[in-house]
Design a protein around this motif. Structure first.
Motif, PDB file in Angstrom:
ATOM      1  N   LEU A 270       0.833  -1.205   0.000  1.00 31.26           N
ATOM      2  CA  LEU A 270       0.000   0.000   0.000  1.00 31.26           C
ATOM      3  C   LEU A 270       0.867   1.254   0.000  1.00 31.26           C
ATOM      4  CD1 LEU A 270      -2.775   1.380   0.281  1.00 31.26           C
ATOM      5  CD2 LEU A 270      -2.533   1.139   2.759  1.00 31.26           C
ATOM      6  N   ASN A 271       1.891   1.271   0.852  1.00 25.56           N
ATOM      7  CA  ASN A 271       2.770   2.431   0.943  1.00 25.56           C
ATOM      8  C   ASN A 271       3.501   2.680  -0.374  1.00 25.56           C
ATOM      9  OD1 ASN A 271       4.236   4.501   2.573  1.00 25.56           O
ATOM     10  ND2 ASN A 271       5.980   3.202   2.077  1.00 25.56           N
ATOM     11  N   ALA A 272       3.942   1.577  -1.013  1.00 27.34           N
ATOM     12  CA  ALA A 272       4.686   1.723  -2.259  1.00 27.34           C
ATOM     13  C   ALA A 272       3.805   2.167  -3.416  1.00 27.34           C
ATOM     14  CB  ALA A 272       5.357   0.396  -2.611  1.00 27.34           C
ATOM     15  N   SER A 273       2.503   1.862  -3.345  1.00 28.85           N
ATOM     16  CA  SER A 273       1.618   2.142  -4.483  1.00 28.85           C
ATOM     17  C   SER A 273       0.887   3.465  -4.378  1.00 28.85           C
ATOM     18  CB  SER A 273       0.579   1.019  -4.603  1.00 28.85           C
ATOM     19  OG  SER A 273      -0.277   0.994  -3.482  1.00 28.85           O
TER      20      SER A 273
ATOM     21  N   HIS B  80       1.850   5.985  -7.123  1.00 26.01           N
ATOM     22  CA  HIS B  80       1.382   5.568  -8.443  1.00 26.01           C
ATOM     23  C   HIS B  80      -0.133   5.742  -8.559  1.00 26.01           C
ATOM     24  CE1 HIS B  80       5.247   3.863  -9.640  1.00 26.01           C
ATOM     25  NE2 HIS B  80       5.347   3.399  -8.398  1.00 26.01           N
ATOM     26  N   TYR B  81      -0.838   5.425  -7.482  1.00 33.54           N
ATOM     27  CA  TYR B  81      -2.293   5.534  -7.502  1.00 33.54           C
ATOM     28  C   TYR B  81      -2.737   6.997  -7.678  1.00 33.54           C
ATOM     29  CZ  TYR B  81      -7.128   5.455  -5.893  1.00 33.54           C
ATOM     30  OH  TYR B  81      -8.482   5.624  -5.807  1.00 33.54           O
TER      31      TYR B  81
ATOM     32  N   ARG C  32      -2.125   8.116 -11.265  1.00 32.65           N
ATOM     33  CA  ARG C  32      -3.130   7.630 -12.203  1.00 32.65           C
ATOM     34  C   ARG C  32      -4.462   8.354 -11.997  1.00 32.65           C
ATOM     35  NH1 ARG C  32      -1.090   2.526 -10.692  1.00 32.65           N
ATOM     36  NH2 ARG C  32      -2.943   2.176  -9.401  1.00 32.65           N
ATOM     37  N   LEU C  33      -4.795   8.621 -10.743  1.00 34.73           N
ATOM     38  CA  LEU C  33      -6.076   9.230 -10.424  1.00 34.73           C
ATOM     39  C   LEU C  33      -6.171  10.679 -10.917  1.00 34.73           C
ATOM     40  CD1 LEU C  33      -8.654   8.335  -8.883  1.00 34.73           C
ATOM     41  CD2 LEU C  33      -7.711   9.468  -6.869  1.00 34.73           C
ATOM     42  N   THR C  34      -5.055  11.390 -10.877  1.00 34.46           N
ATOM     43  CA  THR C  34      -5.077  12.822 -11.222  1.00 34.46           C
ATOM     44  C   THR C  34      -4.613  13.125 -12.639  1.00 34.46           C
ATOM     45  OG1 THR C  34      -2.847  13.089 -10.285  1.00 34.46           O
ATOM     46  CG2 THR C  34      -4.724  13.490  -8.815  1.00 34.46           C
ATOM     47  N   ARG C  35      -4.118  12.128 -13.337  1.00 32.84           N
ATOM     48  CA  ARG C  35      -3.583  12.355 -14.676  1.00 32.84           C
ATOM     49  C   ARG C  35      -4.668  12.882 -15.619  1.00 32.84           C
ATOM     50  NH1 ARG C  35      -1.300   7.166 -16.354  1.00 32.84           N
ATOM     51  NH2 ARG C  35       0.240   7.667 -14.742  1.00 32.84           N
TER      52      ARG C  35
END
Length: 270
Positions: free
Chosen positions: A176-179, A182-183, A186-189
């Motif tokens: 969870l911490n590592a992602s 990235h999350y 992806r969410l704001t792109r």
């Protein structure tokens, strides 16, 4: 022992070629059918039928990959039967599947090679991460440790179970911490500043408010850390001899080695 002494050295070729996306989807489609069977198998006719349905729905012309078994690249085709047979054949040649001959009462089957099962589970986990209930695992560990003095096999039935649950929990938290970065990316792109602000408003309403409620009540996860540390201290102070004997029995080592071993499970990272 090296990896490719256990699996085919050609195992990853389908997932590295031009049709890699279709091989990955077909593998997971078949794995969904085979994962709960006794030997990871499916009848050959059923495997061909499922593959045909997949390529029929895909409705896209594909050229079968050339293999090092003397095959040449064929012209693209839409025919589901031709594609199903070609893709399944290559999965057999590269070590994902093996054919099981039929008998008088059973038809021939295709089965996943047992050694690739963890790889398929990992691919499935990437696409559909399991939801880990942190409170549930911590509460279970606390409850088990509370009753460790009454257990005849305290290491096998309690400490090893607790260690396994907490390791799974820590693994989930690390992932969870590592992602997170990235999350968020992806969410704001490709979103406007206004859309991003709306996302944060939703996050505050659905996540932050709920987390604040848990933080102010007995559901606070930090409480369990103190509870678990107390129970682990009790294990070390009052149950270490019994734990060492049970550890020695289960792990087949000398009791003296068990008592001084960090793998006995008491002195893990807290």
């Amino acid at each position: 022992m090296q990896l490719f002494e256990l699996v085919s050295p050609r195992l990853f070729r389908p997932l590295a070629g031009p049709n890699r996306a279709f091989y990955a989807e077909l593998l997971l489609l078949l794995w969904e059918e085979c994962r709960h069977t006794a030997d990871y198998s499916i009848s050959r006719a059923e495997a061909v039928s499922r593959a045909e349905d997949y390529f029929a729905a895909l409705a896209k012309p594909l050229a079968l990959d050339a293999d090092d078994a003397g095959d040449e690249v064929e012209q693209p085709t839409r025919d589901p039967h031709t594609l199903a047979l070609g893709f399944l054949l290559r999965l057999r040649r590269t070590g994902w599947l093996e054919e099981q001959p039929g008998s008088y009462e059973e038809e021939p089957a295709l089965a996943f090679v047992p050694e690739v099962a963890p790889l398929l589970e990992a691919l499935e986990e990437i696409l559909n991460p399991r939801v880990v209930t942190y409170t549930g695992k911590l509460y279970k560990a606390w409850q088990l440790l509370q009753n460790i003095g009454e257990e005849k096999s305290p290491y096998e039935n309690v400490l090893r179970e607790v260690a396994s649950d907490l390791e799974a929990l820590n693994k989930s938290l690390r992932a969870l911490n590592a992602s997170i970065g990235h999350y968020i990316d992806r969410l704001t792109r490709n979103r406007t500043p206004q859309e991003v602000l709306e996302l944060f408003d939703q996050y505050e309403e659905k996540v932050v408010a709920a987390a604040y409620h848990r933080f102010k009540t007995s559901d606070n996860l930090f409480n369990y850390r103190a509870y678990l540390e107390e129970e682990l201290d009790d294990c070390e102070a009052n149950h270490l001899p019994r734990l060492a004997l049970d550890y020695a029995r289960v792990e087949r080592c000398a009791p003296g080695e068990a008592a001084s071993s960090r793998s006995c499970g008491i002195r893990w990272k807290r």
